[in-house]
Design a protein around this motif. Sequence first.
Motif, PDB file in Angstrom:
ATOM      1  N   ASN A 263       0.875  -1.255  -0.160  1.00  0.00           N
ATOM      2  CA  ASN A 263      -0.307  -0.043   0.047  1.00  0.00           C
ATOM      3  C   ASN A 263       0.764   1.002  -0.133  1.00  0.00           C
ATOM      4  OD1 ASN A 263      -2.421  -2.154   0.493  1.00  0.00           O
ATOM      5  ND2 ASN A 263      -2.795  -1.498   2.254  1.00  0.00           N
TER       6      ASN A 263
ATOM      7  N   GLU B  92      -0.835   2.374   8.269  1.00  0.00           N
ATOM      8  CA  GLU B  92      -2.512   3.048   7.834  1.00  0.00           C
ATOM      9  C   GLU B  92      -3.250   3.469   9.509  1.00  0.00           C
ATOM     10  OE1 GLU B  92      -4.237  -1.672   6.120  1.00  0.00           O
ATOM     11  OE2 GLU B  92      -2.963  -0.839   3.916  1.00  0.00           O
TER      12      GLU B  92
ATOM     13  N   ASP C 185     -14.623  14.550   6.362  1.00  0.00           N
ATOM     14  CA  ASP C 185     -14.523  12.916   5.377  1.00  0.00           C
ATOM     15  C   ASP C 185     -15.288  13.489   4.687  1.00  0.00           C
ATOM     16  OD1 ASP C 185     -16.256  11.004   4.658  1.00  0.00           O
ATOM     17  OD2 ASP C 185     -15.989   9.936   6.671  1.00  0.00           O
TER      18      ASP C 185
ATOM     19  N   TYR D  77      -3.722  12.426   4.901  1.00  0.00           N
ATOM     20  CA  TYR D  77      -4.795  11.638   4.331  1.00  0.00           C
ATOM     21  C   TYR D  77      -4.744  10.262   4.099  1.00  0.00           C
ATOM     22  CZ  TYR D  77      -8.400   9.687   0.792  1.00  0.00           C
ATOM     23  OH  TYR D  77      -9.238   9.341  -0.186  1.00  0.00           O
ATOM     24  N   MET D  78      -5.919   9.719   4.736  1.00  0.00           N
ATOM     25  CA  MET D  78      -6.178   7.975   4.557  1.00  0.00           C
ATOM     26  C   MET D  78      -7.192   7.613   4.879  1.00  0.00           C
ATOM     27  SD  MET D  78      -4.605   5.764   7.767  1.00  0.00           S
ATOM     28  CE  MET D  78      -5.996   5.929   8.636  1.00  0.00           C
ATOM     29  N   ASP D  79      -8.150   6.770   3.731  1.00  0.00           N
ATOM     30  CA  ASP D  79      -9.228   6.367   3.773  1.00  0.00           C
ATOM     31  C   ASP D  79     -10.120   7.487   3.304  1.00  0.00           C
ATOM     32  OD1 ASP D  79      -7.636   3.533   4.005  1.00  0.00           O
ATOM     33  OD2 ASP D  79      -8.236   3.476   5.578  1.00  0.00           O
ATOM     34  N   GLY D  80     -10.061   8.574   2.759  1.00  0.00           N
ATOM     35  CA  GLY D  80     -11.182   9.603   2.146  1.00  0.00           C
ATOM     36  C   GLY D  80     -11.627  10.281   3.546  1.00  0.00           C
TER      37      GLY D  80
ATOM     38  N   HIS E 217     -15.102   8.863  -2.211  1.00  0.00           N
ATOM     39  CA  HIS E 217     -15.412   7.064  -3.652  1.00  0.00           C
ATOM     40  C   HIS E 217     -17.514   7.154  -3.191  1.00  0.00           C
ATOM     41  CE1 HIS E 217     -17.351   5.340   0.202  1.00  0.00           C
ATOM     42  NE2 HIS E 217     -16.429   5.821   1.385  1.00  0.00           N
TER      43      HIS E 217
END
Length: 410
Positions: free
Chosen positions: A74, A311, A279, A255-258, A186
């Motif tokens: 990743n 992560e 978010d 930034y991470m996962d939206g 997303h």
Amino acid sequence: MEKFVKVVETNEEVKVNNNSYIPDDFSFSILSKLPLKSLKRFGCVSKSWSLLFENSHFMNMLRNHFLSNNHRSNYGVTLLLLYDSDLPVHYTLYLLSDDRFENRVKLDLPPPIQEVVSTLYILSSTSINGILCLGNLGSRGMVSIFRAVLWNPATAEYMFIPPSPDEDVPPYREPLCKFDGFGYDHVRDDYKLIRYIIFFDLTDDDEDVPWEDRSYDPLLEIYSLRNNSWRILDIDMRDIAHCAYDQPQDGAAVYMDGVCHWWANNDLFNLTGILVSYDFSNEVLFTTPMLLDMVESCDFIVNRRLVVLNESIALISNYSKPTTFHISILGELGVKESWIKLFIVGPVPSIKCPIGFGKKGICFKQNNDELVWIDINTQIIDEIGVRAEGYSFPMGIYKESLLSIGGINN
């Protein structure tokens, strides 16, 4: 012939082993593999579990599992943006790959910003689907201006983000961007840019604008690539209005996962603060408080650096003079008690400040401006062979993709 099952009843009691003791090594091994969010919640099960984070044996197991659970696929490669302080200022962007970062690839910046002489930085310290967002802070007379460009290095495609209508401000006020971030929605398949702007009084009493018509209210606005337009977010900003933020060019956002995150100081000495998170899909702004948890008292001012570590959202803290760095991991957004101090790096001599995190460890700048990697597990120091002058040297993560920037509108 019908068969019956005969149940034999006896007065003899069944002996049950009441010894429910589970060896610590066995329970620690299981618990150390759980998410930090779950570990904090399980503290109510027993007194020994509530003291897990004070047990050195368990903490060693937790650290080892945290580092071994490293999804290297990743990460991609490390981005490093450097500039030459000689006039005129010149920026150079490098890709650093392989374990020792001996493989360095110089990227040619998009033509419109190759000769930028004002501040240039990487929004959110990462690429999203192979696309970078480069920010440029400049000035127009006494008024600060902000420009951003979306760029895919693999395809050489780039696109300037249009200026916000709020940049065409009345002559009596000056805009200042306190923080910004680049992210992906997303749900709507949309790339977005968010920024927080405050305004200062710029004029004298001779300005021909009535006082009752002047407005200095801060704005939280967002840009949508799909709509190619800016709009003001109707969000309560009371929790973030009086906070201090590091400059965007210092790589202050991740930034991470939206979700995009910024660290905000609550007091003059940075002893307390909050993590501000946005978010992009749900369009929700929320905060996670944190209290100082450091034992040294050599200095009053605390330096903070926000990074993404395996992560997870991580905060690197250190006093101004000592060279010991405390790394706290956030287990659950919005929950103050879910911060866990997981690593202590140092004391390391001749280290000035952390810059960012890559798949090899944490990158630090030394007093002689040389950059080094420090493995947070072994604390082994590796020289990179790169010098970083000045104070702005953004670092991020890049994963190559051939996706088109403009394709989202087709």
